[in-house]
Design an enzyme around this catalytic site. Structure first.
Site, PDB file in Angstrom:
ATOM      1  N   ASP A 110     -72.944   7.796  20.594  1.00  0.00           N
ATOM      2  CA  ASP A 110     -73.441   6.813  21.559  1.00  0.00           C
ATOM      3  C   ASP A 110     -73.981   7.447  22.833  1.00  0.00           C
ATOM      4  OD1 ASP A 110     -71.131   7.733  22.802  1.00  0.00           O
ATOM      5  OD2 ASP A 110     -69.937   6.024  22.124  1.00  0.00           O
ATOM      6  N   GLU A 132     -71.232   7.484  12.732  1.00  0.00           N
ATOM      7  CA  GLU A 132     -70.232   6.870  13.618  1.00  0.00           C
ATOM      8  C   GLU A 132     -70.786   5.571  14.199  1.00  0.00           C
ATOM      9  OE1 GLU A 132     -67.145   9.130  16.246  1.00  0.00           O
ATOM     10  OE2 GLU A 132     -68.588   8.265  17.641  1.00  0.00           O
ATOM     11  N   GLU A 146     -72.398   3.965  27.339  1.00  0.00           N
ATOM     12  CA  GLU A 146     -72.284   4.167  25.882  1.00  0.00           C
ATOM     13  C   GLU A 146     -72.275   2.873  25.079  1.00  0.00           C
ATOM     14  OE1 GLU A 146     -70.549   7.797  27.882  1.00  0.00           O
ATOM     15  OE2 GLU A 146     -70.341   5.637  28.157  1.00  0.00           O
ATOM     16  N   HIS A 217     -62.873  12.970  31.534  1.00  0.00           N
ATOM     17  CA  HIS A 217     -64.292  13.208  31.846  1.00  0.00           C
ATOM     18  C   HIS A 217     -65.119  11.932  31.945  1.00  0.00           C
ATOM     19  CE1 HIS A 217     -64.542  12.625  27.500  1.00  0.00           C
ATOM     20  NE2 HIS A 217     -65.791  12.261  27.720  1.00  0.00           N
ATOM     21  N   ARG A 219     -67.123   8.795  33.071  1.00  0.00           N
ATOM     22  CA  ARG A 219     -67.793   8.339  34.292  1.00  0.00           C
ATOM     23  C   ARG A 219     -67.063   7.163  34.936  1.00  0.00           C
ATOM     24  NH1 ARG A 219     -73.852   8.578  34.753  1.00  0.00           N
ATOM     25  NH2 ARG A 219     -73.639   9.526  32.710  1.00  0.00           N
ATOM     26  N   HIS A 250     -63.298  19.528  32.696  1.00  0.00           N
ATOM     27  CA  HIS A 250     -64.698  19.291  32.336  1.00  0.00           C
ATOM     28  C   HIS A 250     -65.598  19.827  33.450  1.00  0.00           C
ATOM     29  CE1 HIS A 250     -68.301  16.940  31.211  1.00  0.00           C
ATOM     30  NE2 HIS A 250     -67.749  16.855  30.018  1.00  0.00           N
TER      31      HIS A 250
END
Length: 394
Positions: A110, A132, A146, A217, A219, A250
């Site tokens: 995604d 996926e 996503e 990680h 957002r 990250h």
């Protein structure tokens, strides 16, 4: 290695060209088993296009898994937001598709890369295959961006490979034709089980009796949410002398800034991002996993590790339903309480520390290649010698 029958085989069966577009390290890990299996057939030529969405991590992981980019789209300058990345990629991918003229474009997941690949393929009238497929949350903007990518990709996809029956059902509810949806399992389990079988030693920093593997990680968690969660982890470690933390940080500056909450503690180890083998070793040897990563929600349950997820919703409900993954959010109270319960209640730990395989048995790539063969090489239903039972979504 020369295959004696390959020459006559390739004369009788047309070679199909597959263009596989990869943007981030998780996509490399999830697509590597598929690339290897496709290249092992006599009928597929495979080219890897890398989008540069995550260039250093991406290149290292390709090398680690024995792959290389055939075509690399390079980033210039500072990392961009989703809009700049998508528009830049769309133009570059369009030119690549014009030159290469593949029979099929494949992408996974995604990311902005996968989204741009699906749009570029649609504009060129080239079938797009989504690995996926069908993951969903209730809100279009969580996770952002996503969830929008996933839903938008589905609209123009020719073949959808869903990791679970629940993901397949999501697609069918969105009016995707049933005969275009296949339950394959998740290819990440193919990669994971292959590497876990080598029984890797723990990282040297795993000195505490119980080590928490921590990753963060997303957002949507950057800022106060992540600082709250990490503050709770530190408080728990302060109170619990037999527990340590191993935190591969990250490279995103927002993740690094939040990680400062955990610095200067003798049992908390902040390390650079790990290669995939080292990550599998860390999961295998961890006491539990605390993460906001989608991939770890799939991998850790297969290796019998409890997972506490620093999110309020997840597009991977199957592991939550099986009882080995728990959504805890990011509040200090909730994160601390979940760790405390796991530590003080052996029965709770035992309930969550058992191997479950909601995301597949390690044969997803084989199922996907079988369908690609049927779809792109033979007449749709003329191949009775299917290697593994294939599930259409029902």
């Amino acid at each position: 290695m020369h295959h004696p029958h390959r020459d006559e085989f390739s004369r009788s069966i047309p070679i199909r060209a597959f263009l596989i577009v990869i943007g981030t390290r998780p996509e490399v890990i999830k697509l590597a088993p598929l690339v290897r299996r496709l290249r092992g057939t006599g009928w597929a030529s495979v080219k890897i296009v890398t989008s540069g969405q995550q260039s250093d991590l991406l290149d290292q992981t390709l090398v680690e898994l024995g792959l290389a980019a055939d075509i690399a789209i390079r980033h210039r300058g500072a990392p961009h937001g989703p809009a700049q990345t998508a528009s830049r990629l769309l133009g570059r991918l369009d030119r690549i598709l014009e030159n290469e003229r593949p029979d099929c474009v494949i992408a996974q997941g995604d990311t902005t890369t996968a989204y741009a690949a699906s749009v570029a393929a649609f504009y060129r009238k080239i079938p797009f295959v989504h690995i996926e497929a069908g993951l969903r949350t209730p809100e279009l903007d969580a996770p952002f961006p996503e969830e929008f990518h996933r839903r938008a990709i589905a609209v123009s996809t020719a073949l959808h490979f869903a990791p679970t029956t629940a993901a397949a059902q999501n697609l069918i509810r969105e009016n995707v034709p049933k005969d275009k949806v296949f339950v394959s399992g998740n290819t990440v389990i193919d990669s994971l089980l292959e590497i876990a079988a080598t029984k890797l030693p723990p990282p040297p920093e795993f000195q505490a009796r119980r080590t928490i593997l921590l990753t963060a990680h997303r957002r949507e968690n950057f800022g106060a949410r992540l600082r709250d969660a990490l503050t709770a982890v530190r408080a728990f470690v302060d109170l619990t002398p037999d527990v340590g933390v191993y935190f591969p940080v990250h490279p995103n500056p927002n993740a690094r800034e939040a990680a400062e909450v955990l610095t200067g503690h003798p049992r908390i180890h902040l390390v650079e991002p790990l290669n995939y083998r080292a990550m599998v070793a860390a999961i295998q040897n961890a006491w539990c996993v605390v993460t906001d990563s989608g991939g770890l929600q799939e991998e850790a349950p297969a290796l019998a590790k409890p997972v506490l997820v620093l999110r309020d919703v997840t597009e991977r409900p199957e592991a939550v339903a099986s009882g080995v993954v728990k959504l805890v959010g990011t509040s200090r109270e909730a994160v601390f309480k979940s760790l405390y319960e796991l530590h003080k209640t052996p029965a709770e730990y035992a309930r969550m520390a058992r191997p479950v395989f909601p995301y597949g048995d390690g044969h997803a790539s084989r199922r996907i290649v079988d369908v690609l063969y049927r779809h792109f090489v033979t007449d749709r239903d003329s191949n009775p010698a299917m290697i593994a039972p294939l599930q259409h979504a029902s």
